[in-house]
Write a protein that holds these residues in place. Sequence first.
Motif, PDB file in Angstrom:
ATOM      1  N   PRO A  38       0.796  -1.229   0.000  1.00 12.34           N
ATOM      2  CA  PRO A  38       0.000   0.000   0.000  1.00 12.34           C
ATOM      3  C   PRO A  38       0.832   1.286   0.000  1.00 12.34           C
ATOM      4  CG  PRO A  38      -0.115  -1.075   2.136  1.00 12.34           C
ATOM      5  CD  PRO A  38       0.597  -2.017   1.214  1.00 12.34           C
ATOM      6  N   ARG A  39       2.141   1.185   0.164  1.00 16.40           N
ATOM      7  CA  ARG A  39       2.996   2.370   0.091  1.00 16.40           C
ATOM      8  C   ARG A  39       3.281   2.784  -1.348  1.00 16.40           C
ATOM      9  NH1 ARG A  39       5.483   3.532   5.019  1.00 16.40           N
ATOM     10  NH2 ARG A  39       5.183   1.898   6.555  1.00 16.40           N
ATOM     11  N   PHE A  40       3.131   1.864  -2.297  1.00 15.62           N
ATOM     12  CA  PHE A  40       3.450   2.198  -3.687  1.00 15.62           C
ATOM     13  C   PHE A  40       2.634   3.406  -4.132  1.00 15.62           C
ATOM     14  CE2 PHE A  40       4.537  -2.502  -4.660  1.00 15.62           C
ATOM     15  CZ  PHE A  40       5.778  -2.357  -4.079  1.00 15.62           C
ATOM     16  N   GLY A  41       3.302   4.318  -4.806  1.00 19.15           N
ATOM     17  CA  GLY A  41       2.650   5.516  -5.310  1.00 19.15           C
ATOM     18  C   GLY A  41       3.501   6.744  -5.046  1.00 19.15           C
ATOM     19  N   ARG A  42       2.881   7.901  -5.252  1.00 18.76           N
ATOM     20  CA  ARG A  42       3.564   9.186  -5.052  1.00 18.76           C
ATOM     21  C   ARG A  42       2.961   9.880  -3.839  1.00 18.76           C
ATOM     22  NH1 ARG A  42       5.083  12.489  -9.854  1.00 18.76           N
ATOM     23  NH2 ARG A  42       3.410  13.782  -9.060  1.00 18.76           N
ATOM     24  N   TRP A  43       3.853  10.504  -3.047  1.00 21.73           N
ATOM     25  CA  TRP A  43       3.466  11.122  -1.780  1.00 21.73           C
ATOM     26  C   TRP A  43       4.008  12.547  -1.727  1.00 21.73           C
ATOM     27  CZ3 TRP A  43       0.486   8.168   1.462  1.00 21.73           C
ATOM     28  CH2 TRP A  43       0.413   6.807   1.162  1.00 21.73           C
ATOM     29  N   TYR A 161       3.188  13.285   4.800  1.00 22.74           N
ATOM     30  CA  TYR A 161       3.035  13.169   3.352  1.00 22.74           C
ATOM     31  C   TYR A 161       1.624  12.640   3.064  1.00 22.74           C
ATOM     32  CZ  TYR A 161       8.110  13.544   2.772  1.00 22.74           C
ATOM     33  OH  TYR A 161       9.410  13.986   2.767  1.00 22.74           O
ATOM     34  N   THR A 162       1.008  13.151   2.006  1.00 19.89           N
ATOM     35  CA  THR A 162      -0.301  12.661   1.600  1.00 19.89           C
ATOM     36  C   THR A 162      -0.199  12.026   0.223  1.00 19.89           C
ATOM     37  OG1 THR A 162      -0.893  14.835   0.702  1.00 19.89           O
ATOM     38  CG2 THR A 162      -1.593  14.355   2.956  1.00 19.89           C
ATOM     39  N   ARG A 163      -1.006  10.993   0.020  1.00 21.24           N
ATOM     40  CA  ARG A 163      -0.982  10.273  -1.260  1.00 21.24           C
ATOM     41  C   ARG A 163      -1.439  11.206  -2.372  1.00 21.24           C
ATOM     42  NH1 ARG A 163      -0.716   5.121  -2.670  1.00 21.24           N
ATOM     43  NH2 ARG A 163      -1.123   4.313  -0.581  1.00 21.24           N
ATOM     44  N   MET A 164      -0.722  11.157  -3.484  1.00 18.64           N
ATOM     45  CA  MET A 164      -1.087  11.944  -4.655  1.00 18.64           C
ATOM     46  C   MET A 164      -1.927  11.083  -5.587  1.00 18.64           C
ATOM     47  SD  MET A 164       2.563  13.845  -5.377  1.00 18.64           S
ATOM     48  CE  MET A 164       1.921  14.860  -6.700  1.00 18.64           C
ATOM     49  N   PRO A 165      -2.850  11.677  -6.298  1.00 19.66           N
ATOM     50  CA  PRO A 165      -3.638  10.901  -7.257  1.00 19.66           C
ATOM     51  C   PRO A 165      -2.740  10.333  -8.353  1.00 19.66           C
ATOM     52  CG  PRO A 165      -4.349  13.208  -7.203  1.00 19.66           C
ATOM     53  CD  PRO A 165      -3.208  13.073  -6.271  1.00 19.66           C
TER      54      PRO A 165
END
Length: 166
Positions: A38-43, A161-165
Amino acid sequence: MAASLFVSASMPLSWKLLLVNALLLTGARHASAQPSNPRFGRWLLKSDAPAPASNIMTYEPLGSGGMKVTIQAVNARGDTTRWSYATEFDGRDMPVTGNASQTHAAVRPISSLVNEIVNKNNGRVTQRLTNVLSPDFQTIAVIYMREDADGKTTGVTFATYTRMPL
């Protein structure tokens, strides 16, 4: 998902296996909606700094269970820095590229939502981070503890940090 369940190092192996199986069964119904980590992505770092200042962490899958971490920061003058490292979440020192004050990073999981990251410069620990993923997988809180050459904590800072779309 049962994010409040954490596995302790002192917990008997049978309990750890039971908890892991319960988490796997609970998470199976969410498998199509959640990435394998669930960490995968941009923050994006929450900050009051005026544009163009920004800080974006990108977590990408690497191999069968690892992750590539890339940090891209822009300062108030618009100067961009970018550095990265890879981890298998095994606590081993891995080389860092692009960061003059950090030569290695080691990541180990503390629980399903918490990782410890130890940054080093030429073999000396310079910083310990506690990286906490929120149970809804939308926020990462980081505690940064800087150390001097004697291992004494010289400063502590916090970041969100917040998750980016996508």
